[in-house]
Design a protein around this motif. Structure first.
Motif, short mmCIF file in Angstrom:
data_model
loop_
_atom_site.label_atom_id
_atom_site.label_comp_id
_atom_site.label_asym_id
_atom_site.label_seq_id
_atom_site.Cartn_x
_atom_site.Cartn_y
_atom_site.Cartn_z
N ALA A 73 6.65 5.72 9.95
CA ALA A 73 7.82 5.00 9.41
C ALA A 73 7.41 3.61 8.93
CB ALA A 73 8.91 4.90 10.48
N ARG A 74 6.55 2.92 9.69
CA ARG A 74 6.07 1.60 9.26
C ARG A 74 5.23 1.72 7.99
NH1 ARG A 74 3.01 -1.35 13.57
NH2 ARG A 74 3.28 -3.09 12.15
N LEU A 75 4.44 2.77 7.88
CA LEU A 75 3.64 3.03 6.68
C LEU A 75 4.56 3.20 5.47
CD1 LEU A 75 1.06 3.85 5.08
CD2 LEU A 75 1.47 6.18 5.94
N GLN A 76 5.57 4.03 5.60
CA GLN A 76 6.51 4.27 4.49
C GLN A 76 7.21 2.99 4.09
OE1 GLN A 76 9.05 7.38 5.97
NE2 GLN A 76 7.37 8.86 6.09
N ARG A 77 7.63 2.22 5.08
CA ARG A 77 8.31 0.94 4.80
C ARG A 77 7.39 0.00 4.04
NH1 ARG A 77 10.70 1.01 9.33
NH2 ARG A 77 9.09 0.01 10.56
N LEU A 83 3.86 -2.61 -1.10
CA LEU A 83 2.84 -2.13 -2.03
C LEU A 83 3.43 -1.81 -3.40
CD1 LEU A 83 -0.35 -1.42 -1.67
CD2 LEU A 83 0.50 0.84 -2.23
N SER A 84 4.64 -1.26 -3.42
CA SER A 84 5.24 -0.89 -4.71
C SER A 84 5.57 -2.11 -5.57
CB SER A 84 6.49 -0.04 -4.50
OG SER A 84 7.48 -0.77 -3.82
N THR A 85 5.60 -3.30 -4.98
CA THR A 85 5.87 -4.51 -5.76
C THR A 85 4.60 -5.17 -6.29
OG1 THR A 85 5.86 -5.94 -3.80
CG2 THR A 85 7.98 -4.96 -4.44
N ARG A 86 3.44 -4.67 -5.88
CA ARG A 86 2.17 -5.22 -6.37
C ARG A 86 1.90 -4.71 -7.79
NH1 ARG A 86 -2.10 -4.34 -1.38
NH2 ARG A 86 -0.93 -5.52 0.18
N VAL A 131 -4.04 0.50 6.83
CA VAL A 131 -4.69 -0.75 7.21
C VAL A 131 -3.64 -1.85 7.39
CG1 VAL A 131 -6.33 -2.54 6.51
CG2 VAL A 131 -6.85 -0.11 6.08
N ALA A 132 -2.71 -1.93 6.46
CA ALA A 132 -1.68 -2.98 6.54
C ALA A 132 -0.81 -2.83 7.78
CB ALA A 132 -0.81 -2.92 5.28
#
Length: 163
Positions: A73-77, A83-86, A131-132
Motif C-alpha cells: 500500500a505504501r508502494l502504491q501511494r 513518482l507520477s509527478t516526476r 527503495v523509497a
C-alpha cells in the motif's frame, strides 16, 4: 610426475563452490534519487562484514516492501502521489537485483493495481518505489542491511540444498 601446482589445480577443480559462480542477478533501472540513497547505504560504515553490494541492497528493499500488504500500500501511494509527478525523462541508473526479488517485482508489475483502468508503472518505477518506501521508514539503513543478511542466508540455504 605431477607437480605440486598441478595436484593443487586438480584438487581445486573437484570442489563445489559454496557461492554460485554465475549468480542469478537481473538488471533493472532505479530512478536517480533512490539510486543515490542505495549508494549512501553501500558507502555507510555499517555496511561491513560482509559489505553488501547493490544487488543485495536493492533486493533487500524489494523484499522489505513487498513482504506485507502495508508495504505494498505504501508502494502504491508513493508511485501515485510522488513518482507520477516526476519528469518521466528523469535520469535512472542501472542496478541489479537477485532473481527471487526480480520475480516478486514482476508479480507486482502484473498485479491488478497496476492494470487497466489504473495507471501502469514500469518495473524501474516499482523498484524505485520499493527503495523509497524503505528509505522513508524507521531505521532504513539498519533494516536494509538486516534484510540483506537474511536474503544472503536464504540464498545460501537454497544453493546448499541444491548441491
Amino acid at each position: 610426475m605431477h607437480t605440486h601446482h598441478e595436484a593443487f589445480l586438480r584438487g581445486s577443480t573437484m570442489r563445489q563452490p559454496f557461492v554460485a559462480a554465475q549468480p542469478a542477478i537481473v538488471m533493472t533501472r532505479v530512478w536517480l534519487p533512490e539510486h543515490e540513497w542505495l549508494h549512501t547505504v553501500f558507502a555507510c560504515s555499517e555496511n561491513q562484514a560482509p559489505t553488501f553490494r547493490f544487488p543485495d541492497l536493492l533486493s533487500a528493499c524489494v523484499a522489505l516492501t513487498l513482504a506485507d500488504s502495508e508495504g505494498i500500500a505504501r508502494l502504491q501511494r508513493f508511485l501515485i502521489t510522488e513518482l507520477s509527478t516526476r519528469d518521466p525523462k528523469s535520469p535512472r541508473r542501472t542496478c541489479h537485483l537477485w532473481q527471487t526479488q526480480f520475480d516478486d517485482l514482476l508479480k507486482e508489475h502484473r498485479a491488478p493495481w497496476n492494470s487497466h483502468p489504473n495507471p501502469k508503472f514500469d518495473l524501474d518505477a516499482i523498484a524505485s518505489g520499493c527503495v523509497a518506501v524503505v528509505r522513508s521508514s524507521a531505521e532504513p539503513i539498519a533494516r536494509t542491511l538486516r534484510q540483506a543478511r537474511l536474503n544472503v542466508a536464504a540464498r545460501a540455504s537454497v544453493d546448499h540444498q541444491l548441491s
